[in-house]
Design a protein around this motif. Structure first.
Motif, PDB file in Angstrom:
ATOM      1  N   ASN A 228      -1.883  -0.752  -1.744  1.00 14.71           N
ATOM      2  CA  ASN A 228      -0.537  -0.836  -1.180  1.00 14.71           C
ATOM      3  C   ASN A 228      -0.514  -0.063   0.131  1.00 14.71           C
ATOM      4  O   ASN A 228      -1.475   0.625   0.491  1.00 14.71           O
ATOM      5  CB  ASN A 228       0.528  -0.347  -2.175  1.00 14.71           C
ATOM      6  CG  ASN A 228       0.409   1.138  -2.501  1.00 14.71           C
ATOM      7  OD1 ASN A 228      -0.420   1.859  -1.960  1.00 14.71           O
ATOM      8  ND2 ASN A 228       1.248   1.611  -3.414  1.00 14.71           N
ATOM      9  N   VAL A 235      -4.414  -2.828  -6.574  1.00 13.70           N
ATOM     10  CA  VAL A 235      -4.234  -3.926  -7.509  1.00 13.70           C
ATOM     11  C   VAL A 235      -5.491  -4.784  -7.489  1.00 13.70           C
ATOM     12  O   VAL A 235      -6.087  -5.014  -6.427  1.00 13.70           O
ATOM     13  CB  VAL A 235      -2.971  -4.761  -7.161  1.00 13.70           C
ATOM     14  CG1 VAL A 235      -3.071  -5.377  -5.785  1.00 13.70           C
ATOM     15  CG2 VAL A 235      -2.716  -5.825  -8.209  1.00 13.70           C
ATOM     16  N   PHE A 269       0.072  -6.744  -2.253  1.00 20.20           N
ATOM     17  CA  PHE A 269       1.344  -6.036  -2.216  1.00 20.20           C
ATOM     18  C   PHE A 269       2.147  -6.511  -1.012  1.00 20.20           C
ATOM     19  O   PHE A 269       1.572  -6.914   0.012  1.00 20.20           O
ATOM     20  CB  PHE A 269       1.124  -4.524  -2.035  1.00 20.20           C
ATOM     21  CG  PHE A 269       0.760  -3.772  -3.289  1.00 20.20           C
ATOM     22  CD1 PHE A 269       1.744  -3.312  -4.156  1.00 20.20           C
ATOM     23  CD2 PHE A 269      -0.560  -3.499  -3.587  1.00 20.20           C
ATOM     24  CE1 PHE A 269       1.425  -2.603  -5.295  1.00 20.20           C
ATOM     25  CE2 PHE A 269      -0.905  -2.785  -4.726  1.00 20.20           C
ATOM     26  CZ  PHE A 269       0.098  -2.345  -5.583  1.00 20.20           C
ATOM     27  N   ILE A 276       4.343  -7.578  -5.905  1.00 17.83           N
ATOM     28  CA  ILE A 276       2.967  -8.058  -5.858  1.00 17.83           C
ATOM     29  C   ILE A 276       3.001  -9.565  -6.044  1.00 17.83           C
ATOM     30  O   ILE A 276       3.726 -10.073  -6.898  1.00 17.83           O
ATOM     31  CB  ILE A 276       2.110  -7.420  -6.973  1.00 17.83           C
ATOM     32  CG1 ILE A 276       1.979  -5.913  -6.743  1.00 17.83           C
ATOM     33  CG2 ILE A 276       0.739  -8.072  -7.056  1.00 17.83           C
ATOM     34  CD1 ILE A 276       1.388  -5.178  -7.924  1.00 17.83           C
ATOM     35  N   ALA A 290       6.263  -4.186  -8.768  1.00 17.99           N
ATOM     36  CA  ALA A 290       5.146  -3.245  -8.791  1.00 17.99           C
ATOM     37  C   ALA A 290       5.425  -2.043  -9.695  1.00 17.99           C
ATOM     38  O   ALA A 290       4.511  -1.512 -10.326  1.00 17.99           O
ATOM     39  CB  ALA A 290       4.846  -2.772  -7.368  1.00 17.99           C
TER      40      ALA A 290
END
Length: 385
Positions: A228, A235, A269, A276, A290
């Motif tokens: 992010n 992620v 992100f 997301i 998120a």
């Protein structure tokens, strides 16, 4: 805290504050993602001052002028003519990937010939050849926005960190048990994340070259990952049909996002880290919160696998690329498909954040032109589409 100066960020719109605290210079950003030409600058200034103590009365007029400059920039009509520029014989074997630095003045290419090459964009001159991998160089990236380092991930199970100016290899990251197929720098350029066919992701220290953490939990290949914009979360998307949000500092799993019925092709992100988006071989995209890990929308319409997905720079639009030969633009707010872009004869494998708004604009112009012949002649003459 003492405010030193402002920096203006056009895309996505925002104002960066540089201030002194404890003898050190620090920065923070005021994101203006909802700014439009119709926004009342005085009302927005009042909202900013309520939440940001560094914006004192003496600085208020300066901030208002910055808001007006951002609005002026948004009102500019940048009509570009796109035409063939240059063909480069980059490698002796097929390319695997291409990546630009933040300014666009340099780009890098990875190849099956086991090298990565650095190029000058304007002249097409090869600046450096990064040699040392023993198999395909598959994943590549600049450490944007700095652009002074390059990371390369290879089928030889290693990742290498290079100096973008001298081509010196700083570190070789070893530890994966299978091919490395994705990588990313964190926003501060202190970490490199790598994803592998061994079903793990790893975090590496840029300064020391040491492994910081191994992120385990996926049961199949990790083919996509993304930090992010704060850099505190990562992620990952996997062939096991799941997406995992990780806490970077601890390496702990925060959420597992379950819902796709096929392999995950890409994850990303949005700018403010609230959402997301995931693309999947199940022909859909999904939008997730998120913080909670809750699925808030499933974006449907493609007839074949979704091969890539991305937010625009404001996080308000989502673009998808599919094996059905079309791209689509969705609203991240209403979750509706705004336009389907048709014309390719084969699959579309990539879409980029800077192109999302332009694609929508071009479609809108074409649509209006089909309704009004006068507009069709005038717009096409001026825009050179």
């Amino acid at each position: 805290m003492k405010l030193k100066r402002f920096f203006l960020r056009y895309y996505p719109p925002g104002i960066i504050l540089e201030y002194e605290k404890g003898g050190y210079l620090r920065t923070k950003s005021i994101d203006l993602l909802d700014l439009t030409s119709e926004t009342n600058p005085d009302e927005l200034l009042a909202v900013i001052r309520q939440s940001e103590p560094l914006i004192t009365e003496s600085r208020a007029d300066q901030v208002k002028q910055l808001i007006l400059r951002l609005q002026q920039k948004q009102g500019q009509q940048d009509h570009h003519r796109f035409c063939f520029f240059k063909e480069l014989k980059a490698h002796i074997l097929p390319l695997t990937n291409v990546a630009f630095d933040k300014s666009g003045s340099r780009f890098i290419t990875g190849s099956y010939d086991r090298t990565c090459r650095v190029w000058d964009t304007a002249t097409g001159t090869e600046l450096h050849t990064l040699e040392g991998h023993r198999n395909v160089v598959y994943a590549i990236a600049f450490n944007n926005p700095y652009g002074d380092k390059i990371a390369t991930g290879s089928f030889d199970k290693t990742c290498k960190l290079w100096c973008a100016e001298t081509a010196k290899c700083f570190h070789t990251f070893r530890g994966h048990m299978a091919e490395i197929v994705c990588l990313a720098f964190d926003p501060q350029s202190t970490l490199v994340a790598t994803g592998s066919m061994d079903a793990t992701a790893k975090l590496w220290d840029v300064e020391t070259g040491e492994e910081v953490a191994t992120l385990t939990g996926h049961t199949a290949e990790v083919l996509s990952l993304c930090f992010n914009t704060v850099g505190n979360q990562l992620v990952t998307g996997s062939f096991d049909h799941t997406v995992v949000i990780w806490d970077v500092a601890s390496g702990r799993r925060v959420h597992t996002l379950i819902g796709h019925m096929g392999e995950i092709s890409n994850v990303q992100f949005n700018w403010d880290c609230s959402l997301i988006v995931t693309g999947s071989m199940d022909k859909t995209c999904k939008l997730w919160e998120a913080v909670s890990g809750k699925c808030v929308a499933t974006l449907v319409g493609h007839k074949e696998e979704v091969l890539d997905v991305c937010f625009d720079l404001r996080g308000q639009l989502i673009a998808t690329a599919s094996a059905d030969g079309t791209a689509r633009v969705f609203s991240a707010i209403t979750h509706q498909c705004l336009v389907t872009l048709e014309g390719h004869n084969g699959e579309i494998s990539k879409v980029g954040p800077r192109t999302v708004v332009m694609l929508l604009l071009i479609w809108l112009i074409e649509y209006l032109a089909s309704k009004q012949d006068v507009l069709k002649v005038g717009v096409h003459e001026k825009c050179h589409l």
